[in-house]
Enzyme design. Structure first.
Site, PDB file in Angstrom:
ATOM      1  N   ASP A   5      65.423  40.769  71.136  1.00 28.13           N
ATOM      2  CA  ASP A   5      64.980  41.782  70.175  1.00 28.13           C
ATOM      3  C   ASP A   5      65.230  43.192  70.705  1.00 28.13           C
ATOM      4  O   ASP A   5      65.739  44.063  70.011  1.00 28.13           O
ATOM      5  CB  ASP A   5      63.489  41.613  69.864  1.00 28.13           C
ATOM      6  CG  ASP A   5      63.196  40.280  69.196  1.00 28.13           C
ATOM      7  OD1 ASP A   5      64.150  39.591  68.813  1.00 28.13           O
ATOM      8  OD2 ASP A   5      62.010  39.931  69.069  1.00 28.13           O
ATOM      9  N   ASP A  31      66.629  32.440  73.277  1.00 26.83           N
ATOM     10  CA  ASP A  31      66.732  33.571  74.216  1.00 26.83           C
ATOM     11  C   ASP A  31      65.941  33.345  75.502  1.00 26.83           C
ATOM     12  O   ASP A  31      66.436  33.578  76.592  1.00 26.83           O
ATOM     13  CB  ASP A  31      66.350  34.899  73.540  1.00 26.83           C
ATOM     14  CG  ASP A  31      64.942  34.940  72.959  1.00 26.83           C
ATOM     15  OD1 ASP A  31      64.302  33.874  72.846  1.00 26.83           O
ATOM     16  OD2 ASP A  31      64.498  36.042  72.605  1.00 26.83           O
ATOM     17  N   SER A  74      61.286  42.397  64.049  1.00 27.69           N
ATOM     18  CA  SER A  74      61.083  43.039  65.345  1.00 27.69           C
ATOM     19  C   SER A  74      60.685  44.502  65.286  1.00 27.69           C
ATOM     20  O   SER A  74      61.276  45.351  65.938  1.00 27.69           O
ATOM     21  CB  SER A  74      62.325  42.876  66.217  1.00 27.69           C
ATOM     22  OG  SER A  74      62.322  41.597  66.747  1.00 27.69           O
ATOM     23  N   SER A  96      58.099  45.383  66.664  1.00 29.60           N
ATOM     24  CA  SER A  96      57.564  45.605  68.019  1.00 29.60           C
ATOM     25  C   SER A  96      58.647  46.101  68.977  1.00 29.60           C
ATOM     26  O   SER A  96      58.436  47.058  69.720  1.00 29.60           O
ATOM     27  CB  SER A  96      56.921  44.322  68.557  1.00 29.60           C
ATOM     28  OG  SER A  96      57.817  43.240  68.497  1.00 29.60           O
TER      29      SER A  96
END
Length: 382
Positions: free
Chosen positions: A173, A38, A127, A129
């Site tokens: 994410d 990514d 993920s 977060s």
């Protein structure tokens, strides 16, 4: 969605602040394939899952903002006029970061209260977060009528992570958590942010995650080290990103960088190809082919990009020996976390038991196992 979790967060907010909140659900994500591509403007293939974070949020009359983490049994008091990151590696920086980035974007918000809890295992590579960032970003957007698009919100979440947490993450994410669709994965081009929603027809299989319960301290530094290797390669080649680098281009760097760094660059190029192949296999309804690609991906992650660890390699090797598993790989940033496995539904319980026993026997500690379903993205639920 976890109804008990929703009730817990809702009741806690009402008890503490004596008002009715807005409720947001923001999911964690899996990534079928495409790890560390990514931030190299490559391709990834994530999907939102049915585990996530529930946040209750409401305006506050106080002269400060307060955020409460029920899971950590901690809170943070924030002064909107003085938003500084906290030195510790703490969840509080995600909240401070999102709030700060909204204000930096020229949007006006006033003090608020929020309470949140989740059922995403922390450190599992699912993920939590991004789910936290997105829940707060969407919550503030709705609460204060900011008029930001979901695309703008995920960039606020990403900037919060860059500038207040110190992780140079890509956009995957946040994107997957925000835009997920039930029973679909998102083939995402990280260069253009164009995505294609691909149906994931699992038929007789299910997705089983095996959490090694390992979180090596070098996860963040290892991530940033690999980011630096990729930056060095593109600098040598005078290219904007590894997306623009061909296999022939990469060979030019062979004499200028170490073999290990060359292999890391090669892994990114090969992984991008695998993501495209995986998308095509799903479109063709060829789940066995998807499984083969997952095994190939793990080999690259472990041997070339060197982001695996003994525990993850063991879990994938064990899965490979099991006739009921057609594909497995480590998932996430690396150095711990989960493996993703495509397991025959009829043999799923047997697989879970067997891999738990062999892991305990080998490492003298437990792994955690959960089945997940593909779900919709971040949304207001009340």
């Amino acid at each position: 969605m976890n109804k008990k979790l929703i009730q817990q967060v809702h009741h806690s907010f009402k008890d503490q602040f004596n008002t009715e909140p807005m409720l947001i659900f923001s999911p964690g994500r899996i990534n079928l394939i495409g790890e560390h591509t990514d931030y190299n403007n490559g391709f990834v293939f994530p999907a939102a899952i049915d585990k996530g974070i529930v946040m209750a949020i409401g305006k506050s009359d106080a002269n400060y903002t307060r955020a409460v983490s029920l899971d950590m049994n901690e809170d943070v008091i924030i002064n909107l006029d003085n938003l500084q990151r906290i030195e510790d590696n703490t969840w509080k920086n995600y909240v401070i970061g999102v709030t700060a980035e909204i204000l930096k974007a020229g949007k006006k918000i006033t003090n608020y209260n929020c309470v949140f809890a989740g059922d995403i295992p922390v450190g599992s590579g699912l993920s939590s977060s991004a789910a936290l960032e997105n829940s707060l970003a969407l919550g503030c957007n709705e609460l204060f009528g900011l008029g930001l698009s979901k695309n703008e919100l995920i960039h606020i979440s990403q900037k919060a992570e860059h500038n207040y947490v110190g992780v140079n993450c890509g956009i995957m994410d946040q994107f997957a958590s925000m835009f997920g669709e039930e029973n679909h994965a998102l083939f995402l081009d990280c260069k253009t942010l164009e995505s294609e929603s691909i149906p994931v027809r699992l038929h007789d299989y299910e997705i089983v995650l095996v959490n090694s319960n390992v979180k090596h301290a070098l996860a963040d530094s290892g991530y940033n080290d690999r980011y630096a290797v990729c930056q060095n390669i593109i600098k040598l080649l005078n290219k904007p990103s590894l997306r623009e680098v061909s296999f022939e281009d990469l060979n030019v760097t062979k004499s200028k960088i170490s073999e290990a760094d060359y292999n890391k660059g090669l892994y990114i190029l090969q992984e991008n190809e695998r993501v495209v192949n995986c998308k095509n296999a799903l479109k063709e309804n060829n789940l066995e082919k998807v499984g083969e690609i997952l095994f190939q991906s793990h080999n690259g992650q472990s041997k070339m990009y060197e982001i695996s660890c003994e525990e993850l390699d063991f879990l994938v090797d064990e899965a490979k020996k099991d006739a009921s598993v057609i594909g497995a790989r480590m998932m996430g940033g690396g150095f711990g976390g989960c493996t993703i496995n495509l397991v025959l539904k009829s043999d799923s319980e047997k697989f879970k038991h067997k891999i738990s026993e062999s892991y305990r026997k080998k490492f003298n500690r437990a792994c955690s196992i959960y089945s997940v379903k593909l779900n919709d993205g971040t949304r207001v639920i009340k």
